[in-house]
Design an enzyme around this catalytic site. Structure first.
Site, PDB file in Angstrom:
ATOM      1  N   ASP A 147       0.809  -1.217   0.000  1.00 22.68           N
ATOM      2  CA  ASP A 147       0.000   0.000   0.000  1.00 22.68           C
ATOM      3  C   ASP A 147       0.843   1.268   0.000  1.00 22.68           C
ATOM      4  O   ASP A 147       0.469   2.261  -0.622  1.00 22.68           O
ATOM      5  CB  ASP A 147      -0.977   0.008   1.169  1.00 22.68           C
ATOM      6  CG  ASP A 147      -0.310  -0.189   2.529  1.00 22.68           C
ATOM      7  OD1 ASP A 147       0.912  -0.463   2.580  1.00 22.68           O
ATOM      8  OD2 ASP A 147      -1.022  -0.087   3.548  1.00 22.68           O
ATOM      9  N   ASP A 169       2.512   1.213  14.211  1.00 27.34           N
ATOM     10  CA  ASP A 169       1.878  -0.114  14.241  1.00 27.34           C
ATOM     11  C   ASP A 169       2.698  -1.184  14.944  1.00 27.34           C
ATOM     12  O   ASP A 169       2.145  -2.221  15.308  1.00 27.34           O
ATOM     13  CB  ASP A 169       1.547  -0.607  12.828  1.00 27.34           C
ATOM     14  CG  ASP A 169       0.572   0.290  12.089  1.00 27.34           C
ATOM     15  OD1 ASP A 169      -0.373   0.781  12.731  1.00 27.34           O
ATOM     16  OD2 ASP A 169       0.764   0.521  10.888  1.00 27.34           O
TER      17      ASP A 169
END
Length: 820
Positions: A66, A428
């Protein structure tokens, strides 16, 4: 099959692939030694949204991401090769890959729909390579894609090449339907002029989606028949090679992925309400029953991942997308009549030690049978890429392949003058201490295990003392911790600044006193600076600054810093004003009110110099003060300063090296530079094979190795560069530690002690139990505590010394210890 690379006149953005760790040519006019560049070894950590396998050539596998570009599998090294390193910062939107496709007739050709955001960000285009991703050309379709825009990023591949005619290509876009090329997406004359355009033609019959979901899957049945999945509208069919399309009645309204059997007799589709099958002109529902979900309380039938065995049209796998870890993966051998849940019994062999042991298939995106090896299946998810060699086993064994896949998003970097050369804050995945730049870290920071660490700092007088701040779920709430052993272990702050309803504030920046580890200043989101003088037990707001400075979690700027000499002095930049506190963050005063205004500033104090602070202000350049912020001078030969950092001084000098990610010496595009004379002159140290343009977010020089610099990016991990001469470190390994002993402690832990070798450049010690690596100890240590000791078990402890050139000693003598 064509085995020779076709000729193609390269236009607009030419992209060159580095082939690994190699010396690089200097930019024209540079007098510095050549630099080499590589990724810091992290091991995965980013969303792999799709996979493509060439149907005719074994081991030719591609992965798209992505935000982190595209990769090609190297079967010889069992690693992934990043294909887009040479895209410049100016073209950074191209690092998001929305779809990828191989040419079935030519294994050298690959296409990528490149565009990270569908919000006006440019460029956004289809890229073509005729040498397996070594070089690329723009094809000039120039339609927006959204590789990081929404859930649809993980759906099927919206590019397809004709099964027997390499000139015919179909591309599904996010807003503008399907476009067709009949000349292999080549330019008319290759000149790059205004009239040199592609012969793209927009297909008819495909709805133009105003919501940006677009066309998300295109598959050829044969030379004339093609199918396309359009979320929100259904599945469409073309019988003229993709020029015109009609809606297929009764097809799923929200298709995710389409897969055809090899003979084209059956098509399967995953969609928002399950799994569908199209055979003999009829759609049928073959969704696995909810009673087979691992979590039976979750009734979601949203499916995404899908693959059909090339050798058996009735053998397929469909994966649910319900936010579970692991996601349900169902396998059928009778065309979907019955299913078995593969994830009721599985094993994962993780190549990255810091991955959670049982992690598998989080936000699963792509799953593919390998057409060349029966039983082999590839799979991708939120953290990386997996493979199993036998999908039919009752207990499926998956192995992660993360070497070379470096997609971590970096927030902040520090390189202390002693201890580990690098510690990094990650989105993350908390953050990690990197003792060895070439080896995956053993663990994340932890204690607390933040979703993301956003900032780090250390005490200049004692770099073992460190602090970090961050939060959970991208800014939902905050957290922080301190370390007294250089980041090996962490202790959560006793308290943390809170909002009006008692929620811990998500944090952006942090600074710790140069002399006092108890004195910490942090900058939460939507808050004034907060200070603690008791190591994070209590907090109070400073006065004299605006009440809200950092307004967004996704803002990488680091705008507070501690003076590197004066322990009570802290600095802050906001909205064109420079603030200083002389009392440890209690009171702040404006010392300079006429700096340019930007939301992308970085403030760093120069090592070894009281009162010297540098401030980068993006397009406004780089500024320096040597009088604690009273006056500033703009560096005349720096046109733009996106990032900068300080590193170890050149031999024979006391002036810190300064590194710049920006434009200097009149350059027209971003580069990486080094100055050894406080910014008077700059030398470019990267080249056009290593532009490292994927949204760089922080930069730091190495405080222990002259010439080495680190660059954290938003999707291609952390890069480091150093003079090529450093590629030949000393080849003499340190001698082994001696006198290793194991002493039990009352709390159940064991303390290992040893006599260090005489080598002056020990980086760290690696502690083993048999062949299992337990932990690292810093190079200046002579003991370490081992926790999690199991009663009754016999341990076989040994220790290895590693120096700064990563030469390892032989293992010490083994000490056997049986826990009582």
């Amino acid at each position: 099959m064509k085995s020779m690379i076709k000729g193609l006149a390269l236009a607009a953005a030419l992209v060159l692939l580095p082939t690994g760790w190699q010396p690089l040519l200097e930019a024209s006019g540079s007098t510095a030694p050549a630099y080499r560049w590589d990724n810091v070894a992290i091991g995965g950590g980013g969303y792999v949204t799709g996979l493509a396998i060439h149907p005719e050539t074994p081991d030719l596998v591609y992965a798209r991401t992505d935000v982190g570009g595209a990769y090609r599998w190297d079967p010889l090294t069992q690693s992934w090769i990043q294909l887009l390193n040479s895209i410049s910062y100016e073209d950074k939107n191209l690092y998001g890959i929305d779809a990828i496709a191989v040419d079935p007739s030519d294994d050298q050709v690959i296409y990528a729909a490149a565009g990270m955001y569908n919000n006006g960000a440019t460029p956004s285009d289809v890229l073509k390579s005729t040498d397996r991703g070594t070089t690329w050309s723009r094809t000039n379709l120039n339609k927006p894609f959204a590789a990081n825009g929404n859930l649809e990023r993980s759906y099927g591949e919206a590019i397809a090449v004709h099964p027997s005619d390499s000139n015919q290509l179909l591309v599904g876009t996010r807003n503008d339907g399907i476009w067709k090329s009949v000349n292999g997406a080549s330019r008319t004359d290759g000149t790059g002029s205004a009239t040199d355009v592609n012969n793209w033609t927009q297909a008819t019959g495909i709805p133009l989606d105003t919501e940006g979901r677009g066309v998300r899957s295109i598959v050829y049945k044969d030379a004339a028949t093609v199918y396309a999945g359009v979320p929100g509208y259904g599945v469409y069919e073309s019988t003229d090679g993709g020029s015109s399309w009609t809606h297929m009645p009764a097809s799923p309204v929200h298709p995710r992925r389409l897969q055809l059997s090899t003979d084209g007799s059956v098509m399967y589709a995953t969609h928002s309400a399950g799994v569908a099958k199209y055979k003999a002109g009829v759609w049928s529902n073959i969704t696995p029953p909810t009673s087979q979900h691992l979590n039976t309380s979750s009734a979601s039938t949203n499916y995404n991942g899908l693959t059909v065995d090339p050798a058996d049209a009735d053998h397929l796998i469909a994966a649910r997308r319900a936010g579970s870890v692991p996601e349900d993966m169902f396998r059928s051998t009778d065309g979907g009549a019955t299913w078995s849940n593969m994830n009721r019994s599985f094993q994962v062999n993780h190549s990255s030690p810091w991955w959670n042991p049982g992690y598998l298939a989080g936000a699963l995106s792509s799953i593919l049978f390998d057409p060349h090896v029966p039983g082999r299946v590839w799979m991708s998810d939120w953290l990386g890429i997996y493979r199993t060699e036998d999908v039919a086993q009752s207990k499926v064994i998956w192995t992660t392949y993360t070497k070379g896949h470096e997609e971590m998003v970096g927030f902040d970097l520090i390189s202390p003058p002693t201890g580990a050369p690098l510690l990094a804050a990650y989105a993350d995945n908390d953050g990690m201490r990197h003792d060895d730049l070439t080896q995956f870290p053993l663990k994340k920071f932890g204690h607390p295990a933040l979703s993301e660490t956003t900032a780090l700092d250390y005490v200049e007088a004692d770099p073992n003392e460190m602090v970090r701040v961050g939060g959970y779920s991208h800014g939902a709430r905050g957290g922080g911790a301190s370390s007294s052993d250089g980041g090996l272990t962490w202790t959560e702050f006793g308290d943390f600044p809170k909002d009006a309803v008692g929620v811990k504030l998500p944090h952006g920046n942090v600074a710790v006193s140069a002399t006092n580890p108890e004195l910490i200043v942090t900058l939460p989101i939507n808050s004034p600076p907060m200070r603690s003088d008791d190591g994070g037990q209590t907090w109070a707001a400073g006065v004299g600054t605006p009440d809200k400075i950092k307004l967004s979690f996704w803002n990488w700027s680091q705008v507070i810093a501690a003076d590197k000499i004066e322990g009570e002095v802290f600095y802050l930049y906001h909205a064109g004003k420079f603030y200083r506190s002389d009392d440890g963050g209690i009171e702040w005063a404006v010392t300079h009110a006429n700096l340019p205004t930007t939301g992308a500033g970085y403030v760093k104090a120069a090592p070894g110099q009281a009162g010297e602070v540098w401030v980068s202000l993006s397009t406004h350049g780089l500024y320096r003060t040597t009088d604690r912020g009273a006056t500033f001078s703009k560096l005349a030969n720096v046109q733009e300063a996106l990032l900068f950092g300080f590193g170890k001084a050149a031999p024979g000098t006391n002036t810190s090296a300064v590194y710049l990610y920006g434009k200097a010496n009149g350059a027209t595009r971003m580069g990486i530079y080094r100055s050894d004379d406080s910014g008077a002159t700059w030398t470019r140290i990267n080249d056009d094979q290593h532009l490292i343009g994927g949204n760089p977010r922080d930069m730091e020089g190495d405080r222990q190795v002259y010439g080495r610099v680190y660059v954290a990016t938003d999707g291609t991990g952390v890069w480091y560069g150093e003079p090529a001469a450093a590629a030949a470190p000393d080849t003499v390994a340190p001698v082994s530690p001696t006198a290793l002993s194991a002493t039990p402690n009352l709390d159940g832990t064991v303390t290992l002690s040893w006599s260090p070798p005489a080598d002056p450049d020990i980086l760290h010690y690696v502690i083993y139990d048999g062949n299992e690596r337990l932990r690292l100890a810093s190079g200046d240590a002579a003991s370490a505590t081992i926790a999690d000791i199991q009663p009754g078990r016999t341990y076989h402890f040994s220790i290895v010394a590693r120096d700064t050139s990563w030469q390892a000693s032989a293992a010490s003598a083994t000490v056997c210890y049986t826990a009582s």
